[in-house]
Motif scaffolding. Structure first.
Motif, PDB file in Angstrom:
ATOM      1  N   THR A  30       0.813  -1.210   0.000  1.00  0.00           N
ATOM      2  CA  THR A  30       0.000   0.000   0.000  1.00  0.00           C
ATOM      3  C   THR A  30       0.847   1.262   0.000  1.00  0.00           C
ATOM      4  O   THR A  30       0.422   2.300  -0.502  1.00  0.00           O
ATOM      5  CB  THR A  30      -0.913   0.009   1.242  1.00  0.00           C
ATOM      6  N   TYR A  31       2.030   1.160   0.551  1.00  0.00           N
ATOM      7  CA  TYR A  31       2.837   2.349   0.789  1.00  0.00           C
ATOM      8  C   TYR A  31       4.005   2.485  -0.178  1.00  0.00           C
ATOM      9  O   TYR A  31       4.483   1.513  -0.743  1.00  0.00           O
ATOM     10  CB  TYR A  31       3.387   2.315   2.210  1.00  0.00           C
ATOM     11  N   SER A  32       4.475   3.709  -0.277  1.00  0.00           N
ATOM     12  CA  SER A  32       5.687   3.962  -1.053  1.00  0.00           C
ATOM     13  C   SER A  32       6.899   3.400  -0.331  1.00  0.00           C
ATOM     14  O   SER A  32       6.924   3.286   0.888  1.00  0.00           O
ATOM     15  CB  SER A  32       5.879   5.467  -1.245  1.00  0.00           C
ATOM     16  N   ASP A  51       5.928   4.114  -5.699  1.00  0.00           N
ATOM     17  CA  ASP A  51       4.694   4.163  -4.920  1.00  0.00           C
ATOM     18  C   ASP A  51       3.884   2.880  -5.085  1.00  0.00           C
ATOM     19  O   ASP A  51       4.354   1.894  -5.668  1.00  0.00           O
ATOM     20  CB  ASP A  51       3.881   5.411  -5.274  1.00  0.00           C
ATOM     21  N   ASN A  52       2.662   2.892  -4.569  1.00  0.00           N
ATOM     22  CA  ASN A  52       1.862   1.677  -4.536  1.00  0.00           C
ATOM     23  C   ASN A  52       1.333   1.257  -5.901  1.00  0.00           C
ATOM     24  O   ASN A  52       0.849   0.134  -6.053  1.00  0.00           O
ATOM     25  CB  ASN A  52       0.695   1.845  -3.559  1.00  0.00           C
ATOM     26  N   ARG A  97       7.128   3.182   3.888  1.00  0.00           N
ATOM     27  CA  ARG A  97       5.977   3.904   4.397  1.00  0.00           C
ATOM     28  C   ARG A  97       6.138   5.417   4.405  1.00  0.00           C
ATOM     29  O   ARG A  97       6.488   6.027   5.411  1.00  0.00           O
ATOM     30  CB  ARG A  97       5.575   3.406   5.776  1.00  0.00           C
ATOM     31  N   CYS A  98       5.867   5.966   3.283  1.00  0.00           N
ATOM     32  CA  CYS A  98       5.744   7.410   3.158  1.00  0.00           C
ATOM     33  C   CYS A  98       4.363   7.693   2.591  1.00  0.00           C
ATOM     34  O   CYS A  98       3.989   7.124   1.560  1.00  0.00           O
ATOM     35  CB  CYS A  98       6.826   7.980   2.243  1.00  0.00           C
ATOM     36  N   ALA A  99       3.623   8.560   3.236  1.00  0.00           N
ATOM     37  CA  ALA A  99       2.229   8.789   2.864  1.00  0.00           C
ATOM     38  C   ALA A  99       2.046  10.009   1.964  1.00  0.00           C
ATOM     39  O   ALA A  99       0.912  10.405   1.704  1.00  0.00           O
ATOM     40  CB  ALA A  99       1.386   8.946   4.121  1.00  0.00           C
ATOM     41  N   TYR A 100       3.137  10.553   1.469  1.00  0.00           N
ATOM     42  CA  TYR A 100       3.054  11.774   0.679  1.00  0.00           C
ATOM     43  C   TYR A 100       3.335  11.501  -0.793  1.00  0.00           C
ATOM     44  O   TYR A 100       3.400  10.361  -1.215  1.00  0.00           O
ATOM     45  CB  TYR A 100       4.031  12.818   1.244  1.00  0.00           C
ATOM     46  N   CYS A 105       8.395  12.514  -0.730  1.00  0.00           N
ATOM     47  CA  CYS A 105       9.054  11.397  -0.052  1.00  0.00           C
ATOM     48  C   CYS A 105      10.539  11.368  -0.391  1.00  0.00           C
ATOM     49  O   CYS A 105      11.385  11.131   0.476  1.00  0.00           O
ATOM     50  CB  CYS A 105       8.420  10.072  -0.457  1.00  0.00           C
ATOM     51  N   ARG A 112       8.752   6.249   7.413  1.00  0.00           N
ATOM     52  CA  ARG A 112       8.622   5.872   8.816  1.00  0.00           C
ATOM     53  C   ARG A 112       9.654   4.822   9.237  1.00  0.00           C
ATOM     54  O   ARG A 112      10.145   4.844  10.363  1.00  0.00           O
ATOM     55  CB  ARG A 112       7.219   5.335   9.063  1.00  0.00           C
TER      56      ARG A 112
END
Length: 124
Positions: A30-32, A51-52, A97-100, A105, A112
């Motif tokens: 799901t995450y980058s 990314d995902n 896990r980067c949400a941007y 990122c 994270r």
């Protein structure tokens, strides 16, 4: 909890190639994810992010020479590096896990989880 273990580093001559791997436990597609490097005496810099949906971003310094990819079935991230230069020398880190956005990122190291790194040395 995510654990990241890098491998594949080593010593090569300029012009050579290396393929880095990052095995991830607690992996989520799901995450980058991304690769970063830090040379002695320098700040850590982003190399590549994926990314995902497998879209990618690269630092200008490596564009055309590296390819980031991920194998979700194997919970593994890769970095294929070609035409290596002495300036590519450094410790390479995997991150998850980067949400941007990809560029954010890459530029902000906004991940994270981080691995312990694998050393790449390129001699002239």
């Amino acid at each position: 909890q995510v654990q990241l273990v890098e491998s594949g580093g080593g010593s090569v001559q300029a012009g050579g190639s290396l393929r880095l791997s990052c095995a991830a436990s607690g992996y989520s597609s799901t995450y980058s994810m991304g690769w970063f490097r830090q040379a002695p005496g320098k700040e850590r810099e982003g190399i590549a992010v994926i990314d995902n949906i497998n879209e990618t971003a690269y630092a200008d310094s490596v564009k055309g020479r590296v390819i980031i990819s991920r194998d979700n079935a194997k919970n593994t991230l890769y970095l294929q590096m070609n035409s290596l230069k002495p300036d590519d020398t450094g410790m390479y880190y995997c991150a998850s896990r980067c949400a941007y956005t990809r560029d954010y990122c890459l530029q902000r190291s906004a991940f994270r989880y981080w691995g312990q790194g694998t050393q790449v040395t390129v001699s002239s």
